[in-house]
Design a protein around this motif. Structure first.
Motif, PDB file in Angstrom:
ATOM      1  N   TRP A 216      22.279  -4.259  47.534  1.00  0.00           N
ATOM      2  CA  TRP A 216      23.231  -5.061  48.300  1.00  0.00           C
ATOM      3  C   TRP A 216      24.664  -4.623  48.028  1.00  0.00           C
ATOM      4  O   TRP A 216      25.459  -4.444  48.957  1.00  0.00           O
ATOM      5  N   ARG A 219      25.412  -1.291  49.709  1.00  0.00           N
ATOM      6  CA  ARG A 219      25.686  -1.429  51.140  1.00  0.00           C
ATOM      7  C   ARG A 219      27.098  -1.954  51.373  1.00  0.00           C
ATOM      8  O   ARG A 219      27.827  -1.453  52.246  1.00  0.00           O
ATOM      9  N   LEU A 262      23.364  -6.867  58.714  1.00  0.00           N
ATOM     10  CA  LEU A 262      22.227  -6.335  57.964  1.00  0.00           C
ATOM     11  C   LEU A 262      22.483  -6.283  56.464  1.00  0.00           C
ATOM     12  O   LEU A 262      21.582  -5.908  55.705  1.00  0.00           O
ATOM     13  N   GLY A 264      22.611  -8.389  54.068  1.00  0.00           N
ATOM     14  CA  GLY A 264      21.771  -9.160  53.159  1.00  0.00           C
ATOM     15  C   GLY A 264      20.292  -8.861  53.226  1.00  0.00           C
ATOM     16  O   GLY A 264      19.535  -9.357  52.386  1.00  0.00           O
ATOM     17  N   SER A 265      19.871  -8.050  54.192  1.00  0.00           N
ATOM     18  CA  SER A 265      18.428  -7.889  54.385  1.00  0.00           C
ATOM     19  C   SER A 265      17.940  -6.448  54.463  1.00  0.00           C
ATOM     20  O   SER A 265      16.731  -6.216  54.500  1.00  0.00           O
ATOM     21  N   ALA A 266      18.852  -5.467  54.477  1.00  0.00           N
ATOM     22  CA  ALA A 266      18.466  -4.075  54.730  1.00  0.00           C
ATOM     23  C   ALA A 266      18.057  -3.324  53.472  1.00  0.00           C
ATOM     24  O   ALA A 266      18.437  -2.174  53.259  1.00  0.00           O
ATOM     25  N   ASP A 267      17.258  -3.953  52.610  1.00  0.00           N
ATOM     26  CA  ASP A 267      16.749  -3.256  51.433  1.00  0.00           C
ATOM     27  C   ASP A 267      15.785  -2.152  51.848  1.00  0.00           C
ATOM     28  O   ASP A 267      15.231  -2.163  52.956  1.00  0.00           O
ATOM     29  N   ASN A 270      12.516  -2.961  53.414  1.00  0.00           N
ATOM     30  CA  ASN A 270      12.570  -3.338  54.828  1.00  0.00           C
ATOM     31  C   ASN A 270      13.018  -2.089  55.593  1.00  0.00           C
ATOM     32  O   ASN A 270      14.184  -1.939  55.958  1.00  0.00           O
ATOM     33  N   GLU A 273      15.224  -2.173  59.023  1.00  0.00           N
ATOM     34  CA  GLU A 273      16.609  -2.620  58.894  1.00  0.00           C
ATOM     35  C   GLU A 273      17.422  -1.676  58.020  1.00  0.00           C
ATOM     36  O   GLU A 273      18.608  -1.446  58.285  1.00  0.00           O
ATOM     37  N   CYS A 274      16.794  -1.133  56.975  1.00  0.00           N
ATOM     38  CA  CYS A 274      17.502  -0.187  56.107  1.00  0.00           C
ATOM     39  C   CYS A 274      17.921   1.039  56.907  1.00  0.00           C
ATOM     40  O   CYS A 274      19.073   1.488  56.817  1.00  0.00           O
TER      41      CYS A 274
END
Length: 302
Positions: A216, A219, A262, A264-267, A270, A273-274
């Protein structure tokens, strides 16, 4: 048996944009200063960039072969070319290809030195030293930490200078402050390509930026550094007004803003989304360089 498709895959053609854009920007800078441009020297810069890329990607694939073998979250922009994990090429074959490409790269630059660009081999040497420090002991900074600084130096310093020098034949007139935002963009590029590989990098003790700081934070820092580079547009384009800076930076910042949801969620886990986050943020950086180059070309025409 020779497999052309495997070698094309190993060459990673999509990665050429990371090499070509800073080289082209350097040449646009030369055109803005000199008001003249050689298509032949543009071609020479293209050959320089192609050979440099082949050295880099072949060496990286060989050096990262164990890490890449356990990488299950790779994307189109990370995890190497995959020719070694897939068994399409043997490690020894790729290592030999890297050495051959390095020799061709050096010989090409020596040829340029003989013809008209005596300092061309210095740029080949700088590229080779950065690749060595990135991948090989005792530094091996890609694994020990701060490999992103080496990529920043390579993409943001060596390549723009090489592009300018190959076109102009001198570094006189180069806008030296431009290297700061360009280095930032190269730094961001390394963070982004490391994001999808974070789980396998952590497992193999490769201390990439997302491993050291967390995905996080990595990013967020990528977006912040990109915004800083955009705010420094007048460092690349001297005399640019505040309004001009805003106009030049706007297209890249708009694209980067599309990546914010993205955050908070693009790990890496995932993958969709990454990859989208990487594509949007990297695309914003490339767009920024393209706009800088366009303005420089217009200045040269005027």
């Amino acid at each position: 048996m020779f497999d052309p498709a495997a070698w094309i895959q190993a060459a990673r053609p999509l990665a050429q944009i990371n090499i070509a854009l800073p080289l082209l920007l350097g040449q646009a800078m030369a055109f803005a200063v000199l008001g003249r441009f050689s298509v032949g020297l543009l071609y020479c810069a293209g050959v320089f960039g192609t050979l440099a890329q082949l050295v880099i990607v072949f060496v990286n694939d060989f050096a990262d072969r164990e890490t890449d073998a356990h990488n299950t979250t790779f994307s189109r922009f990370s995890g190497g070319s995959r020719v070694l994990p897939e068994g399409r090429l043997a490690p020894a074959t790729l290592r030999l290809a890297a050495l051959v490409m390095l020799a061709v790269f050096v010989l090409f630059c020596v040829g340029l030195a003989v013809v008209s660009r005596p300092w061309a081999p210095a740029f080949a040497l700088a590229t080779a030293l950065l690749v060595w420090a990135y991948n090989h002991p005792p530094l091996r900074l890609a694994y020990r930490g701060h490999g992103e600084l080496l990529q920043g130096l390579g993409i943001g310093v060596v390549l723009p200078l090489a592009g300018y020098y190959l076109q102009a034949g001198t570094l006189t007139g180069f806008v030296w402050p431009a290297l700061v935002p360009l280095l930032l963009l190269g730094y961001v590029g390394n963070i982004l390509t490391a994001l999808p590989d974070a789980p396998s990098d952590r497992a193999s003790d490769k201390r990439s930026y997302p491993v050291r700081r967390g995905q996080w934070v990595a990013r967020r820092h990528a977006l912040e550094l990109l915004a800083m580079a955009a705010a420094m547009s007048s460092w690349v384009l001297p005399g640019l007004s505040l309004l001009g800076t805003a106009l030049v930076a706007a297209p890249a910042l708009v694209m980067a803003a599309m990546a914010v949801p993205l955050l908070g969620s693009a790990d890496a886990e995932n993958r969709t989304e990454c990859e989208r986050f990487v594509l949007l943020t990297a695309g914003a950086g490339h767009l920024l360089v393209l706009v800088w180059g366009l303005v420089l070309v217009l200045r040269g025409l005027w």
